[in-house]
Scaffold this active site. Structure first.
Site, PDB file in Angstrom:
ATOM      1  N   ARG A 112       0.803  -1.209   0.000  1.00 33.38           N
ATOM      2  CA  ARG A 112       0.000   0.000   0.000  1.00 33.38           C
ATOM      3  C   ARG A 112       0.847   1.276   0.000  1.00 33.38           C
ATOM      4  NH1 ARG A 112      -3.181   2.013   4.292  1.00 33.38           N
ATOM      5  NH2 ARG A 112      -5.178   2.761   3.519  1.00 33.38           N
ATOM      6  N   ARG A 148       0.314   4.400  -2.471  1.00 31.85           N
ATOM      7  CA  ARG A 148      -0.975   5.052  -2.754  1.00 31.85           C
ATOM      8  C   ARG A 148      -0.809   6.568  -2.770  1.00 31.85           C
ATOM      9  NH1 ARG A 148      -3.630   6.095   2.723  1.00 31.85           N
ATOM     10  NH2 ARG A 148      -1.786   5.533   3.894  1.00 31.85           N
ATOM     11  N   CYS A 163      11.235  33.400  24.763  1.00 35.58           N
ATOM     12  CA  CYS A 163      11.153  31.967  25.109  1.00 35.58           C
ATOM     13  C   CYS A 163      11.165  31.779  26.621  1.00 35.58           C
ATOM     14  CB  CYS A 163      12.333  31.224  24.484  1.00 35.58           C
ATOM     15  SG  CYS A 163      12.561  29.557  25.123  1.00 35.58           S
ATOM     16  N   CYS A 170      14.580  29.900  27.777  1.00 33.21           N
ATOM     17  CA  CYS A 170      15.922  30.466  27.622  1.00 33.21           C
ATOM     18  C   CYS A 170      16.431  31.034  28.960  1.00 33.21           C
ATOM     19  CB  CYS A 170      15.915  31.566  26.556  1.00 33.21           C
ATOM     20  SG  CYS A 170      16.153  30.966  24.878  1.00 33.21           S
ATOM     21  N   HIS A 218      18.814  27.965  22.438  1.00 29.21           N
ATOM     22  CA  HIS A 218      17.437  27.869  21.965  1.00 29.21           C
ATOM     23  C   HIS A 218      17.352  27.062  20.668  1.00 29.21           C
ATOM     24  CE1 HIS A 218      13.287  29.326  21.672  1.00 29.21           C
ATOM     25  NE2 HIS A 218      13.494  29.528  20.389  1.00 29.21           N
ATOM     26  N   CYS A 251       4.411  19.817  20.737  1.00 35.24           N
ATOM     27  CA  CYS A 251       5.411  20.466  21.581  1.00 35.24           C
ATOM     28  C   CYS A 251       5.209  21.977  21.494  1.00 35.24           C
ATOM     29  CB  CYS A 251       6.806  20.073  21.117  1.00 35.24           C
ATOM     30  SG  CYS A 251       8.098  20.810  22.109  1.00 35.24           S
ATOM     31  N   SER A 252       5.222  22.618  22.643  1.00 39.67           N
ATOM     32  CA  SER A 252       4.824  24.023  22.708  1.00 39.67           C
ATOM     33  C   SER A 252       5.970  24.992  22.476  1.00 39.67           C
ATOM     34  CB  SER A 252       4.200  24.302  24.075  1.00 39.67           C
ATOM     35  OG  SER A 252       5.145  24.027  25.099  1.00 39.67           O
ATOM     36  N   HIS A 275      12.600  25.333  21.984  1.00 43.55           N
ATOM     37  CA  HIS A 275      13.810  25.256  22.817  1.00 43.55           C
ATOM     38  C   HIS A 275      13.959  23.806  23.292  1.00 43.55           C
ATOM     39  CE1 HIS A 275      16.702  27.447  25.606  1.00 43.55           C
ATOM     40  NE2 HIS A 275      16.871  26.149  25.816  1.00 43.55           N
ATOM     41  N   HIS A 287      14.045  20.531  24.967  1.00 47.12           N
ATOM     42  CA  HIS A 287      13.760  20.168  26.358  1.00 47.12           C
ATOM     43  C   HIS A 287      13.041  18.830  26.406  1.00 47.12           C
ATOM     44  CE1 HIS A 287       9.925  21.832  24.995  1.00 47.12           C
ATOM     45  NE2 HIS A 287       9.351  21.157  25.974  1.00 47.12           N
ATOM     46  N   GLN A 335      10.657  16.205  29.355  1.00 49.56           N
ATOM     47  CA  GLN A 335       9.836  16.273  30.566  1.00 49.56           C
ATOM     48  C   GLN A 335      10.035  15.026  31.400  1.00 49.56           C
ATOM     49  OE1 GLN A 335       5.847  17.739  30.511  1.00 49.56           O
ATOM     50  NE2 GLN A 335       5.961  18.252  28.341  1.00 49.56           N
ATOM     51  N   GLU A 389       4.420  -3.675  29.430  1.00 48.09           N
ATOM     52  CA  GLU A 389       5.744  -4.206  29.089  1.00 48.09           C
ATOM     53  C   GLU A 389       6.384  -4.937  30.270  1.00 48.09           C
ATOM     54  OE1 GLU A 389       8.241  -1.273  27.302  1.00 48.09           O
ATOM     55  OE2 GLU A 389       6.914  -1.018  25.580  1.00 48.09           O
ATOM     56  N   HIS A 431      15.238   0.291  27.865  1.00 44.74           N
ATOM     57  CA  HIS A 431      15.159   0.615  26.440  1.00 44.74           C
ATOM     58  C   HIS A 431      14.492   1.960  26.253  1.00 44.74           C
ATOM     59  CE1 HIS A 431      11.392  -1.472  27.408  1.00 44.74           C
ATOM     60  NE2 HIS A 431      10.840  -0.760  26.440  1.00 44.74           N
ATOM     61  N   TYR A 470      -9.102   2.745  11.232  1.00 40.22           N
ATOM     62  CA  TYR A 470      -8.838   1.361  11.626  1.00 40.22           C
ATOM     63  C   TYR A 470      -7.946   1.310  12.861  1.00 40.22           C
ATOM     64  CZ  TYR A 470      -8.394  -3.666  10.906  1.00 40.22           C
ATOM     65  OH  TYR A 470      -8.467  -5.022  11.056  1.00 40.22           O
TER      66      TYR A 470
HETATM   67  P1  H2U Z   1       6.044  20.473  25.802  1.00 39.72           P
HETATM   68  O1  H2U Z   1       7.246  19.597  26.038  1.00 39.72           O
HETATM   69  O2  H2U Z   1       4.862  19.671  25.391  1.00 39.72           O
HETATM   70  O3  H2U Z   1       6.325  21.616  24.905  1.00 39.72           O
HETATM   71  O4  H2U Z   1       5.688  21.120  27.201  1.00 39.72           O
HETATM   72  C1  H2U Z   1       6.460  22.087  27.854  1.00 39.72           C
HETATM   73  C2  H2U Z   1       6.057  22.101  29.294  1.00 39.72           C
HETATM   74  O5  H2U Z   1       6.469  23.343  29.880  1.00 39.72           O
HETATM   75  C3  H2U Z   1       4.570  21.998  29.509  1.00 39.72           C
HETATM   76  O6  H2U Z   1       4.335  20.822  30.245  1.00 39.72           O
HETATM   77  C4  H2U Z   1       5.538  23.706  30.860  1.00 39.72           C
HETATM   78  C5  H2U Z   1       4.211  23.235  30.312  1.00 39.72           C
HETATM   79  O7  H2U Z   1       3.330  22.919  31.361  1.00 39.72           O
HETATM   80  N1  H2U Z   1       5.645  25.156  31.088  1.00 39.72           N
HETATM   81  C6  H2U Z   1       6.108  25.612  32.306  1.00 39.72           C
HETATM   82  O8  H2U Z   1       6.373  24.810  33.209  1.00 39.72           O
HETATM   83  N2  H2U Z   1       6.279  26.961  32.505  1.00 39.72           N
HETATM   84  C7  H2U Z   1       5.981  27.908  31.581  1.00 39.72           C
HETATM   85  O9  H2U Z   1       6.174  29.078  31.821  1.00 39.72           O
HETATM   86  C8  H2U Z   1       5.373  27.513  30.280  1.00 39.72           C
HETATM   87  C9  H2U Z   1       5.271  26.037  30.034  1.00 39.72           C
HETATM   88 ZN    ZN Z   2      14.737  29.314  24.365  1.00 44.16          ZN
END
Ligand code: H2U
Ligand code: ZN
Length: 352
Positions: free
Chosen positions: A25, A28, A49, A52, A116, A163-164, A167, A169, A171, A185, A299, A319
């Site tokens: 497939r 396609r 940011c 930063c 950044h 991802c917001s 920069h 990073h 979590q 698992e 892993h 699906y």
């Molecule tokens: P992402 O990895 O999905 O971009 O999330 C960034 C995290 O940064 C998100 O969990 C946190 C958000 O809650 N954040 C802070 O802790 N302080 C801030 O000033 C903005 C975002």
């Molecule tokens: Zn930054």
């Protein structure tokens, strides 16, 4: 080389779920959504940011002028420490059809470096080692808390993955119960050990290294491969060569090997479509409740959404949502593509 060019299903022994593979497939036509490519020219420092150095985060907290990795408590954590929760957990329903339980935890953000604009493959070996050591220290520190049973380290990269902030990073969510994916698992690995008297991923790794067709790269500490049962088009798994359970079990040289394989795999990813390759990645390690998890083998999963170009992604809908996951490109073809790429990051090559 395995050539299976007709539809078949493959078993994932880690989750004990199946994936449908439809290799015929892949050709396609695509008239669907086209993604924006990520911006290429980010500044080394962005005054707007929130990650930063020196900048202000939500709530007015100022980041220090950090020079290596930087860890802080997430200002919008998904989980709270027990003392932060006022509600009486006894008020939660607990019956077979209405089951709920309190979940406690701590959520943190780990910035990889003050820069950044530099992602993992563009950072130096030493800088990525610092990232691995930070993840390890966090696993140890948060795992030692009495309300923490599991430490999930993960990175969500790219706007396509929600991802917001570009920069670089990751979590860490340290939670009071083992979440679904590691729970599945852990159960599968424990059962395999009981049944076969050996470790599932040790056995699997030995077989994959013997076959070679899904292996992308390796070093003395880790092997990177496209799993036989991969769901995402360019899914990759990094498997520890030694039977270790957690980041906290790694030796100094294994930390270097892990940093090396992460840099090499993410460079290949970026080189695939010459963009900053989006993905969600994360570690699967042993719970931190003091129990014995002899079957657990450290892993890392990389789940990238892109399918055939920088702008066409795989959607897990239809699906996949209602029946089971499906893929077009075979894991062997994906591994061959990734294996054929350079480990010199295209941006560093262009800059030279
Ligand atoms: P992402 O990895 O999905 O971009 O999330 C960034 C995290 O940064 C998100 O969990 C946190 C958000 O809650 N954040 C802070 O802790 N302080 C801030 O000033 C903005 C975002
Ligand atoms: Zn930054």
């Amino acid at each position: 080389m395995m050539t299976l060019d007709y539809p078949h299903r493959r078993f994932n022994p880690l989750t004990r779920e199946w994936v449908l593979v439809s290799p015929h497939r892949a050709r396609r036509p695509w008239l669907g959504q086209v993604e924006k490519t990520p911006g290429e020219d980010l500044p080394a420092y962005d005054p707007t940011c929130y990650l930063c150095p020196g900048n202000e985060r939500a709530g007015g907290i100022k980041n220090p002028e950090y020079t290596s990795t930087f860890v802080f408590d997430n200002d919008f954590p998904a989980v709270l420490r027990p003392e932060q929760v006022e509600q009486n957990p006894a008020a939660l329903p607990d019956s077979p059809l209405f089951a709920a339980k309190p979940e406690y935890g701590t959520a943190r953000v780990v910035c990889f470096s003050p820069r950044h604009d530099l992602t993992l493959p563009e950072l130096s070996q030493e800088q990525v080692e610092a990232v691995v050591r930070t993840w390890t220290e966090q696993t140890r520190e948060l795992g030692a808390r009495d309300y923490v049973r599991y430490v999930q380290v993960f990175e969500n990269k790219g706007a396509m993955m929600g991802c917001s902030n570009p920069h670089p990073h990751s979590q860490i969510w340290a939670v009071s119960q083992v979440p679904n994916e590691p729970a599945k698992e852990l159960a599968a690995q424990a059962e395999y050990l009981k049944e076969h008297g050996s470790c599932l991923l040790c056995d699997y790794l030995e077989e994959e290294r013997r076959l070679g067709e899904r292996v992308i790269a390796e070093n003395g500490g880790f092997t990177a491969l496209v799993p036989f049962w991969a769901v995402w088009p360019f899914e990759v798994m990094l498997v520890a060569r030694r039977h270790s359970a957690s980041l906290t079990d790694l030796t100094v040289s294994e930390v270097s090997f892990l940093a090396d394989i992460i840099r090499r795999i993410t460079a290949r990813y970026d080189n695939l479509f010459e963009i900053s390759f989006p993905y969600s990645m994360g570690f699967h390690q042993a719970p931190t409740d003091g129990g014995r998890y002899e079957g657990q083998h450290l892993h890392v999963h990389f789940y990238p959404p892109l399918l055939r170009s920088a702008t066409v992604r795989k959607f897990m809908v239809g699906y996949e949502m209602l029946a089971m996951p499906q893929r077009d490109l075979t894991p062997e073809t994906a591994a061959e593509r990734l294996r054929g790429l350079s480990e010199q990051h295209y941006r560093l090559v262009k800059a030279a």
